[in-house]
Design a protein around this motif. Structure first.
Motif, PDB file in Angstrom:
ATOM      1  N   ILE A 105      26.946 -72.391 -76.469  1.00 59.09           N
ATOM      2  CA  ILE A 105      26.326 -72.145 -75.170  1.00 59.09           C
ATOM      3  C   ILE A 105      27.385 -72.207 -74.080  1.00 59.09           C
ATOM      4  N   ASP A 106      27.487 -71.131 -73.317  1.00 58.47           N
ATOM      5  CA  ASP A 106      28.401 -71.064 -72.178  1.00 58.47           C
ATOM      6  C   ASP A 106      27.586 -71.257 -70.909  1.00 58.47           C
ATOM      7  N   PRO A 107      27.737 -72.397 -70.222  1.00 55.73           N
ATOM      8  CA  PRO A 107      26.913 -72.662 -69.029  1.00 55.73           C
ATOM      9  C   PRO A 107      27.087 -71.638 -67.920  1.00 55.73           C
ATOM     10  N   ARG A 129      21.632 -67.417 -70.989  1.00 51.76           N
ATOM     11  CA  ARG A 129      21.413 -67.537 -72.426  1.00 51.76           C
ATOM     12  C   ARG A 129      20.512 -66.417 -72.924  1.00 51.76           C
ATOM     13  N   TRP A 132      19.234 -80.636 -77.698  1.00 54.06           N
ATOM     14  CA  TRP A 132      20.376 -80.179 -76.893  1.00 54.06           C
ATOM     15  C   TRP A 132      20.332 -80.780 -75.491  1.00 54.06           C
ATOM     16  N   ILE A 191      15.961 -69.311 -71.043  1.00 52.86           N
ATOM     17  CA  ILE A 191      16.420 -68.585 -72.229  1.00 52.86           C
ATOM     18  C   ILE A 191      15.728 -67.219 -72.233  1.00 52.86           C
ATOM     19  N   GLU A 204      16.108 -77.268 -78.781  1.00 52.26           N
ATOM     20  CA  GLU A 204      16.265 -77.361 -77.331  1.00 52.26           C
ATOM     21  C   GLU A 204      16.063 -78.790 -76.846  1.00 52.26           C
ATOM     22  N   GLU A 221      23.841 -57.563 -70.891  1.00 51.11           N
ATOM     23  CA  GLU A 221      23.879 -58.840 -70.203  1.00 51.11           C
ATOM     24  C   GLU A 221      23.422 -58.759 -68.753  1.00 51.11           C
ATOM     25  N   GLU A 232      19.110 -65.076 -76.400  1.00 52.51           N
ATOM     26  CA  GLU A 232      18.934 -65.477 -77.794  1.00 52.51           C
ATOM     27  C   GLU A 232      17.974 -64.524 -78.490  1.00 52.51           C
ATOM     28  N   LYS A 268      27.149 -68.415 -68.297  1.00 50.87           N
ATOM     29  CA  LYS A 268      26.475 -67.163 -68.624  1.00 50.87           C
ATOM     30  C   LYS A 268      25.006 -67.420 -68.932  1.00 50.87           C
ATOM     31  N   LYS A 276      22.695 -69.095 -83.879  1.00 49.69           N
ATOM     32  CA  LYS A 276      22.995 -70.158 -82.928  1.00 49.69           C
ATOM     33  C   LYS A 276      24.439 -70.028 -82.478  1.00 49.69           C
ATOM     34  N   ASN A 277      24.639 -69.598 -81.242  1.00 44.67           N
ATOM     35  CA  ASN A 277      25.970 -69.434 -80.699  1.00 44.67           C
ATOM     36  C   ASN A 277      26.292 -70.587 -79.767  1.00 44.67           C
TER      37      ASN A 277
END
Length: 265
Positions: A171-173, A177, A190, A85, A187, A136, A179, A175, A168-169
């Motif tokens: 999670i796109d595996p 992360r 999750w 993260i 965590e 990004e 935060e 991309k 809290k968005n």
């Protein structure tokens, strides 16, 4: 002299009350800033004592947060970079020499699977600068693909920044992360991991992995509190001087002590 001050007070009630309010605010805020500085110094002394205690081994745990907090710890395990993260909007811990501006970047939070245990320890590996043109685009960081020893200081969390909404968005595996803040409990839920109830902030170990770990001193910010206290006390003193100077000017002009009616403002 007593009669002079009595005249300045009784003949200028509104001005006196206003000056007292300014003086009270200035002195109160100044004392509060001094207490903040004293608190930081006491905390720094306490942290230094705890960090001089014997080094803990994360692998020899489990350790509760209260017994491990602010103590030095060594952990042996393997990083899980796919679950990393990147905490955004983190200023560089210590600005480069000669610079007065704050450079924005990331803290890299990465889980470490402890050797010989079914437990995860989250590690704040350090700071890296942000790409100002493309948010990004992450900085290049080297992560060893082997068992490593990590040394650091135990903290409850890596520090928080202000964020709008829940933060809290989904999670796109595919991309990385990025935060604003880190929630240790979330965590664990999750990932369905057994986790240590704290994080380890890694200290500088000479490894060239693209991260900076020059953490600020424990008493960072004390000088700022002293400067703020001086400003508040100066405001209180200026309020008193202004009240006295204007009162003396009116005293000489109107003769408070000779039966003339003074200005109530």
């Amino acid at each position: 002299m007593n009669s002079l001050f009595t005249a300045l007070i009784t003949k200028r009630i509104v001005a006196t009350v206003s000056a007292l309010i300014v003086i009270a605010i200035g002195c109160g805020a100044g004392i509060w800033q001094l207490s903040r500085a004293d608190t930081k110094i006491a905390l720094a002394a306490n942290l230094l004592v705890r960090q001089q205690m014997p080094i803990l081994s994360a692998n020899a745990g489990p350790w509760a947060l209260e017994e491990a907090r602010e103590r030095r710890m060594i952990a042996r395990g393997q990083y899980l970079p796919e679950a990393a993260i990147w905490l955004d909007n983190r200023p560089r811990p210590i600005p480069p020499a000669g610079s007065t501006t704050s450079q924005s970047g990331f803290y890299l939070m990465m889980p470490l699977r402890l050797e010989g245990k079914n437990e995860i320890l989250w590690v704040n590996r350090g700071w890296a600068p942000r790409n100002n043109e493309n948010r990004e685009t992450l900085p290049p960081v080297q992560t060893p693909n082997r068992i490593v020893n990590v040394e650091g200081i135990v903290f409850a969390q890596p520090g928080k920044v202000y964020e709008l909404g829940s933060g809290k968005n989904a999670i796109d595996p595919s991309k990385p992360r990025i935060e604003q803040n880190f929630d240790l409990v979330s965590e664990g839920k999750w990932h369905s991991w057994a986790q240590a109830p704290f994080i380890l902030r890694e200290v500088e170990t000479g490894s060239d992995d693209g991260l900076l770990r020059e953490w600020p001193p424990l008493t960072s910010g004390v000088d700022r509190h002293y400067a703020y206290a001086f400003q508040w006390f100066a405001l209180a003193f200026a309020g008193f001087v202004f009240w006295l100077a204007t009162g003396l000017r009116q005293y000489k002009r109107q003769g408070f002590g000779h039966g003339h009616r003074g200005d109530q403002g």
